[in-house]
Design a protein around this motif. Structure first.
Motif: not given
Length: 340
Positions: A267-279
């Motif tokens: 499609g013309p528009f895309w949806f993005e999600m981002a997450t992080e984790g640390k140890i």
């Protein structure tokens, strides 16, 4: 019909771990190995989030399916933060799990236990090139944004210094390299057991990255990463699909094959999600354990007597950096899409 999600990796160990985490969602899970024509992306971001974004964007563009990518860094205090984002290729372009582990242990040598602290960090990114709704917003700790389809319009690049800086993200990367170089030159850092060897490794990383070269230096092509080079992904970010009055992307990256399945379906528009984790944890003096992969045999989590390589998969995933990041992403997916 189930939607498909493509794990942007050909690393069988990583794919197996991610598939276990994705099992709870009503999605058909594939990997990059299921798409032989999918090109590699050059991981030249300065953070794990930016590298994961590059992988997810290219995978979504090629396949036409939701793409999930992750990127991991290992920061060792005594080694001035190295391997950092170079963890996967720390020992060179032909790096293996074994060679990376051996190099870290060589550099750490007889550094005392009190100075062997380290941190694993992972970023996970979800890119949906065909969102069914136009009002997606993810709740924290996930960070979401909308992107224009980078390949919606390809008119090439106007070759001006200003556009090239933004296109390649050169300024951000050069700042990172300059910091490393200044620290090496001023000796205001910790260098582990073998200072000269760490300098040699760091210089090798510089010479494998064209953005890091100084006048007179030559690119070591044997160490340079090959693949599709994407710009700073902020180039395509928009407030949302309602911003359709704005002009289409002025520049589009090359390298996406003409027969890529996604060219016809995205499609013309895309949806993005981002997450992080640390140890947090420490580096052992020798490899311990036969499970896991990568640096797991020499990373002992804080408060644990075992390394990650001594833990069964379910137990490791419950505390690991990748497990944390992926669970946060899956929570965001369920809340945003109503999956699972």
């Amino acid at each position: 019909m189930k939607r498909k999600v493509v794990l942007a990796s050909r690393n069988a160990d990583k794919v197996r771990e991610l598939q276990q985490l994705f099992a709870e969602l009503d999605l058909e899970v594939l990997s990059s190995a299921d798409f032989p024509g999918l090109p590699e992306v050059i991981e030249d971001g300065t953070t794990t989030v930016e590298n994961a974004r590059r992988k997810a964007i290219l995978t979504a563009a090629y396949t036409g399916h939701i793409a999930v990518a992750d990127d991991t860094s290992l920061e060792i205090r005594e080694l001035n933060g190295f391997p950092d984002i170079f963890a996967a290729r720390f020992s060179g372009p032909q790096a293996t799990y074994r060679s990376n582990v051996q190099l870290v242990l060589e550099l750490m040598g007889d550094v005392p236990a009190a100075s062997r602290q380290a941190r694993f960090s992972t970023a996970c990114v979800w890119v949906d090139p065909c969102p069914e709704r136009q009002d997606h917003r993810a709740a924290r700790p996930a960070i979401s944004r909308w992107l224009r389809n980078p390949w919606a319009r390809s008119i090439g690049i106007r070759d001006t210094a200003r556009e090239w800086d933004f296109w390649n993200g050169l300024m951000d990367r050069r700042r990172v390299w300059d910091v490393y170089r200044r620290q090496m030159e001023l000796d205001q850092v910790t260098w582990g057991h073998d200072r000269a060897r760490l300098r040699e490794v760091a210089e090798g990383l510089f010479l494998g990255c064209p953005d890091a070269l100084r006048p007179g230096e030559t690119l070591d092509k044997s160490a340079h990463q090959e693949g599709v080079r994407l710009p700073d992904t902020r180039l395509w970010a928009v407030d949302g699909p309602e911003t359709s009055a704005r002009p289409l992307t002025e520049v589009a990256p090359s390298g996406l094959p003409a027969d890529a399945p996604g060219r016809e379906t995205n499609g013309p528009f895309w949806f993005e999600m981002a997450t992080e984790g640390k140890i947090l944890g420490d580096i052992t003096t020798e490899p311990v354990g036969a499970l896991g992969f990568g640096y797991d045999p020499i990373f002992r989590p804080e408060g644990e007597r075992r390394t990650l390589a001594e833990m069964p998969a379910a137990e490791k995933n419950a505390i690991s950096h990748r497990g944390q990041a992926m669970r946060r992403l899956l929570t965001a997916v369920r809340e945003t899409y109503g999956e699972g």
